[in-house]
Write a protein that holds these residues in place. Structure first.
Motif: not given
Length: 436
Positions: A72-79, A85-89
């Motif tokens: 996610l970090q490599a793709a530039g997406l904010t966690q 609990v991780r929100i998964t979009d």
């Protein structure tokens, strides 16, 4: 044969009871993504292959939390995390599937090895994975839509059991599938608990960074009950999470959960094939069972008391005498091995009882096991309506005095016991009055 070689042979002999006990049993192993990227991970896989060759039915769960975060970090997406609990979009689930799939393929490849001069030589392991976990969305919690983060709806117990019956290792990932064709990101801990309960696993083994659970002073806790585990306040977040998962599993019907280290090369085998293991056991019942002895326990009791008989601490008891008195004995059993014993001989006419043969295996001294049996036999004496108990001892008088006994004389003994008093041993006589 060199000494080192014979040491290995003796160790192998000592594993025979555990090999026989584990054969045909079902174990669920949970390894987080941290374990999958650790240098020791290949060794764990090799040990899993060994367990499979010994006839143990295995379900492996491998997580991917750090691998997902990295992608996610490599793709530039904010966690986005809500209450842990991780929100998964829709954008994130692509990278979740990528990370989970890569680890699954890695594990399948490692279990497919069969190279000469490797721990996997000659192995032919079938790995089964698939849509064994049905899921549904968590939905909106506290006003937050968790989107493609899901919760377990159903574990396909029949499919997993069939795969295990066929001799396969079942490999599960932190993903679940819905009847509408969606893929959900699931909690690895939840899958471990639900799966172990659904297939009625004999053990759930959880891998963490540390050796197990540590106490307030940093000491490794070898065992604890579910009640004790629920009352522990741990500063270490990982240990607290593992302990909570183990407790949930035990409350869901799994009799034993073990927490061991994924960094220790020998942790898994040591936990399963040695008396004390390598980590922490959380059991739904007491790990060390206390019970009244039976005729089948005679061999174990004789083995326990023989060294003290030879040194003169105890009077020698023949097998025939022990058979006749076996119901007077209480034993402490640890994984099928008798590690302590004690006996109560009531003298009803004198309203007192003799406590005798209180012995603890040298490997397990220091854990107050003798005191535990002493207290249990005192309770039994009260139940029988006895007013006092006494002991005859040559070398442990101080210990009994610390437990509330007082030194007395031969004249205080019941007449029948006084007549059998051994003048040559000159044992000290100590009495303890029993309070209601």
């Amino acid at each position: 044969m060199p000494t080192e070689g014979r040491r290995h042979i003796r160790w192998f002999r000592n594993t025979a009871p555990y090999i026989n006990a584990h054969r045909g049993k079902t174990f669920v192993l949970m390894l987080g993504g941290e374990a999958a990227r650790d240098a020791n991970f290949p060794n764990i896989i090799h040990d899993i292959a060994l367990l499979n060759s010994l006839g143990i039915r295995l379900v492996i769960l491998v997580g991917a939390r750090p691998q997902i975060a990295q992608r996610l970090q490599a793709a530039g997406l904010t966690q986005h995390i809500h209450n842990g609990v991780r929100i998964t979009d829709a954008d994130s689930i692509v990278h979740v599937k990528d990370a989970v799939g890569a680890i699954r393929i890695q594990v399948e490849a490692m279990l497919s090895m069969g190279l000469p001069n490797s721990p996997m030589q000659g192995s032919r392991i079938q790995v089964a994975s698939g849509n064994n976990i049905a899921a549904q969305p968590i939905g909106v919690v506290d006003g937050v839509d968790h989107q493609l983060t899901g919760r377990i709806r159903r574990v396909d117990r029949k499919a997993i059991s069939a795969q295990l019956d066929a001799g396969a290792i079942v490999l599960l990932s932190p993903l679940g599938y819905s009847p509408t064709g969606e893929v959900f990101n699931l909690s690895l801990d939840d899958i471990a608990v639900h799966t172990a309960a659904a297939i009625e696993a004999d053990k759930l083994i959880l891998f963490g960074e540390a050796d197990g659970i540590t106490g307030e002073n940093g000491e490794l806790l070898r065992q604890c009950s579910v009640g004790e585990a629920q009352g522990m306040a741990l500063a270490n977040e990982e240990q607290a999470g593992l302990l909570a998962t183990a407790s949930r599993a035990c409350l869901s019907g799994v009799s034993r959960c073990q927490i061991i280290s994924y960094k220790d090369d020998c942790a898994l085998l040591e936990e399963l094939f040695t008396h004390d293991g390598s980590g922490t056991l959380i059991a739904s019942d007491s790990y060390e069972q206390s019970r009244v002895a039976s005729i089948d326990d005679i061999g174990g009791i004789l083995e326990l008391i023989e060294p003290l008989e030879q040194s003169g601490v105890l009077l020698k008891r023949s097998r025939e005498l022990l058979e006749a008195e076996i119901r007077q004995f209480r034993i402490l059993e640890r994984d099928g091995r008798i590690i302590a014993c004690a006996a109560l001989y009531p003298f009803d006419e004198d309203n007192c009882g003799e406590l005798a043969c209180i012995v603890t295996d040298p490997e397990y001294r220091g854990g107050e096991r003798g005191l535990r049996l002493l207290n249990e036999l005192e309770r039994e004496a009260r139940r029988q309506g006895l007013d006092a108990v006494f002991v005859l001892t040559t070398q442990t008088a101080h210990w009994f005095i610390e437990q509330g006994f007082e030194e007395s004389t031969r004249k205080a003994l019941p007449g029948q016991r006084n007549a059998l008093y051994n003048l040559q041993r000159n044992s000290k006589v100590l009495f303890k009055k029993l309070t209601v």
